[in-house]
Scaffold this motif. Structure first.
Motif, PDB file in Angstrom:
ATOM      1  N   MET A 154      66.822 -89.835  29.290  1.00 21.29           N
ATOM      2  CA  MET A 154      65.846 -89.157  28.434  1.00 21.29           C
ATOM      3  C   MET A 154      64.947 -88.242  29.245  1.00 21.29           C
ATOM      4  O   MET A 154      64.537 -88.561  30.350  1.00 21.29           O
ATOM      5  N   SER A 155      64.636 -87.123  28.680  1.00 21.76           N
ATOM      6  CA  SER A 155      63.752 -86.165  29.345  1.00 21.76           C
ATOM      7  C   SER A 155      62.304 -86.610  29.206  1.00 21.76           C
ATOM      8  O   SER A 155      61.914 -87.164  28.175  1.00 21.76           O
ATOM      9  N   GLU A 156      61.527 -86.329  30.236  1.00 22.94           N
ATOM     10  CA  GLU A 156      60.104 -86.670  30.208  1.00 22.94           C
ATOM     11  C   GLU A 156      59.313 -85.595  29.455  1.00 22.94           C
ATOM     12  O   GLU A 156      59.552 -84.402  29.628  1.00 22.94           O
ATOM     13  N   ILE A 157      58.395 -86.058  28.603  1.00 22.76           N
ATOM     14  CA  ILE A 157      57.472 -85.139  27.917  1.00 22.76           C
ATOM     15  C   ILE A 157      56.065 -85.642  28.185  1.00 22.76           C
ATOM     16  O   ILE A 157      55.774 -86.822  27.956  1.00 22.76           O
ATOM     17  N   ARG A 158      55.197 -84.788  28.707  1.00 25.16           N
ATOM     18  CA  ARG A 158      53.855 -85.244  29.059  1.00 25.16           C
ATOM     19  C   ARG A 158      52.873 -84.977  27.928  1.00 25.16           C
ATOM     20  O   ARG A 158      52.802 -83.869  27.395  1.00 25.16           O
ATOM     21  N   GLU A 159      52.114 -86.022  27.609  1.00 26.39           N
ATOM     22  CA  GLU A 159      51.162 -86.002  26.491  1.00 26.39           C
ATOM     23  C   GLU A 159      50.098 -84.929  26.622  1.00 26.39           C
ATOM     24  O   GLU A 159      49.702 -84.306  25.646  1.00 26.39           O
TER      25      GLU A 159
ATOM     26  N   TRP B 236      56.187 -75.434  29.450  1.00 33.79           N
ATOM     27  CA  TRP B 236      54.950 -76.180  29.222  1.00 33.79           C
ATOM     28  C   TRP B 236      53.762 -75.358  29.712  1.00 33.79           C
ATOM     29  O   TRP B 236      53.925 -74.475  30.562  1.00 33.79           O
TER      30      TRP B 236
ATOM     31  N   THR C  26      60.197 -77.225  31.139  1.00 33.02           N
ATOM     32  CA  THR C  26      60.143 -78.666  30.868  1.00 33.02           C
ATOM     33  C   THR C  26      61.281 -79.410  31.566  1.00 33.02           C
ATOM     34  O   THR C  26      62.243 -78.808  32.052  1.00 33.02           O
ATOM     35  N   ASP C  27      61.137 -80.723  31.567  1.00 35.51           N
ATOM     36  CA  ASP C  27      62.171 -81.593  32.125  1.00 35.51           C
ATOM     37  C   ASP C  27      63.475 -81.422  31.350  1.00 35.51           C
ATOM     38  O   ASP C  27      64.565 -81.382  31.926  1.00 35.51           O
TER      39      ASP C  27
ATOM     40  N   ASN D 176      66.967 -80.095  33.031  1.00 36.50           N
ATOM     41  CA  ASN D 176      68.141 -80.955  32.886  1.00 36.50           C
ATOM     42  C   ASN D 176      69.301 -80.196  32.233  1.00 36.50           C
ATOM     43  O   ASN D 176      70.457 -80.344  32.640  1.00 36.50           O
TER      44      ASN D 176
ATOM     45  N   ALA E 193      52.770 -82.385  22.271  1.00 36.05           N
ATOM     46  CA  ALA E 193      53.848 -83.190  22.861  1.00 36.05           C
ATOM     47  C   ALA E 193      54.770 -83.757  21.774  1.00 36.05           C
ATOM     48  O   ALA E 193      55.988 -83.732  21.911  1.00 36.05           O
TER      49      ALA E 193
ATOM     50  N   GLU F 279      58.676 -82.833  21.236  1.00 35.47           N
ATOM     51  CA  GLU F 279      59.678 -83.908  21.302  1.00 35.47           C
ATOM     52  C   GLU F 279      60.675 -83.770  20.159  1.00 35.47           C
ATOM     53  O   GLU F 279      61.884 -83.911  20.346  1.00 35.47           O
TER      54      GLU F 279
END
Lengths: 363, 128
Positions: free
Chosen positions: B1-6, B16, B31-32, B36, B120, B124
């Motif tokens: 899973m890709s990271e999403i920062r709040e 971002w 973004t991650d 990816n 965020a 997502e």
């Protein structure tokens, strides 16, 4: 490209287990990468990589006249080909354009094994079928056979661990042998510039062989590799790829493959046209290198020193081995270096002409 | 899973934006999810510091082994600085897209545009 759902090779589930990312390619759902293209590329250069190339076509022509039949059509003179030897060749249209590039092996006294490009396997078979072939049985490529490529300097150790104890064969030789007690035919070639072989195996045994190879190859650094690394590896060697440096319009003379043409042969399909082209070449394939990490890409216009369009990039990528962008381009025969590629209107990337291969390996 | 920062805002182009402590100052990256999808990043073409840009304008590109993707200005404003370290080694774009892989810092003109960026949660959903 037709929109029917892509086929899967017998090894699809093995690729899933290794976390492959898939792309549609020539009608198949093929792994493009597992850990990453650069990582897989380096594995092949430094240790070894395993590729599923089952989308390619393995066809057999059988009968006492099979060798002569093939030889009368293909460009290369293979009349002297010994049993268990093979050769790279082109297959040409009457006008000299390229039907396909392929490797033909004399896999037995009266049997020719031909490896076709995935996108051309039906076309090639039909092409051969149109010639009179009395006494030669033509067997089309079938999903019953899988093709696995083992490539890299550690290939001999890995084959040995799987039970292959012969002396390492010369390039383009053939061996019929068991690996991990599975019956295979080994074709000692590849598309990476590294030593290795392509393994013909029955599809129902392919997953077992793949998994055994990954297991036994682990201690030698063997990694599963996708089509992404296969492309960067072949491009660093300057090898042509059908659909890029060769196609129905591009002839082998202008593609720089004159060495694979048997000019002295009495005849082969397209000979008269190619002889004329040889005397009056219009285009040439050149190898180009960028001075930075930025890479020229397929389809970009190529400009000559005066800023005139002289051709286009046929393959382009970042080279993991050189750390710069590299490309092959089809340009006018009379053009000369320095070349540049048009990244977008008004923005050029300077390119230095170099020799193929881009990377020279110590053998 | 890709990271999403709040704490970040996002664009539909998988970039971002982060508000810095100074007023109107924003940091931008990919973004991650984007890194990816791209795979190994091999080259980054960055804009020049000092340049004024409009939201949505192409300001550079990210190259991976297989593909080239444009970088878009997520907001209207002026480029204050670019991450020069990526010229020699673009690998932080893959290994740390929210940290060492940042692309540019800019001064934004329009607070309204900032408010229009995706949260965020919204990003997502978009990235699924």
């Amino acid at each position: 490209m037709n929109e029917v759902s892509p086929k899967r090779t017998a090894l699809f589930e093995e690729h899933q287990k290794h976390g492959a990312r898939f792309v549609p390619f020539s009608g198949y759902e093929m792994p493009v990468q597992y850990t990453g293209i650069v990582d897989e590329h380096q594995a092949v250069r430094n240790s070894a990589g395993l590729f599923d190339v089952s989308h390619m076509g393995v066809s057999f022509f059988r009968g006492p006249n099979a060798l002569n039949f093939v030889n009368s059509i293909i460009t290369r003179d293979v009349s002297e080909l010994n049993v268990l030897q093979g050769a790279y060749t082109l297959l040409c249209h009457e006008n000299g354009g390229t039907v396909d590039d392929l490797i033909v092996y004399r896999s037995a006294e009266d049997e020719m094994l031909l490896v076709f490009n995935a996108s051309n396997k039906e076309k090639d078979f039909e092409f051969f079928s149109k010639f009179p072939h009395e006494g030669v049985e033509l067997i089309p490529a079938s999903e019953n056979l899988s093709l696995i490529a083992l490539q890299g300097p550690k290939s001999p150790q890995i084959l040995k661990a799987l039970g292959f104890n012969d002396e390492w064969p010369k390039a383009f030789e053939v061996r019929h042998t068991a690996l991990a007690e599975i019956s295979t035919t080994l074709l000692f070639t590849g598309y990476t510039g590294e030593i290795g072989c392509e393994i013909v195996v029955h599809s129902d045994k392919a997953p077992e062989l793949w998994s055994k190879m990954m297991q036994d190859g682990k201690e030698f650094g063997l990694q599963p590799c996708g089509l992404g690394a296969r492309d960067t590896l072949r491009l660093e060697m300057g090898f042509s790829l059908y659909g890029h440096e060769l196609n129905d319009q591009i002839n082998p003379v202008e593609a720089g493959l004159g060495w694979a043409i048997g000019w002295k042969k009495e005849n082969f399909h397209g000979k008269a046209a190619l002889e004329k082209i040889k005397e009056n070449k219009q285009k040439k394939i050149v190898a180009l290198k960028s001075q930075s990490r930025q890479a020229p890409r397929q389809g970009m216009k190529v400009l000559d020193s005066k800023g005139n369009t002289t051709g286009e990039i046929t393959s382009g990528s970042f080279s993991p081995g050189l750390g710069v962008g590299i490309a092959l381009a089809l340009v006018d025969q009379t053009s000369s270096t320095p070349y540049s590629a048009e990244l977008r209107p008004g923005k050029l990337l300077e390119l230095e002409q170099c020799k193929r291969p881009f990377i020279t390996k110590e053998k | 899973m890709s990271e999403i920062r709040e704490n970040l805002r996002y664009t539909t182009d998988h970039e971002w934006a982060e508000k810095l402590s100074q007023p109107k100052k924003v940091k931008v990256g990919i973004t991650d999810f984007a890194q990816n999808s791209l795979g190994d990043v091999t080259f980054v073409e960055l804009p020049e510091a000092g340049k004024s840009v409009k939201k949505g304008e192409v300001i550079g590109s990210v190259e991976s082994v297989k593909a080239v993707s444009d970088i878009f200005a997520p907001l209207t404003g002026k480029i204050l600085s670019v991450n020069e370290a990526l010229n020699d080694d673009p690998s932080p774009l893959n290994t740390a897209p929210f940290e060492g892989g940042w692309l540019i810092e800019m001064e934004i003109e329009n607070e309204e545009e900032w408010n229009q960026l995706l949260s965020a949660q919204a990003y997502e959903q978009h990235a699924q």
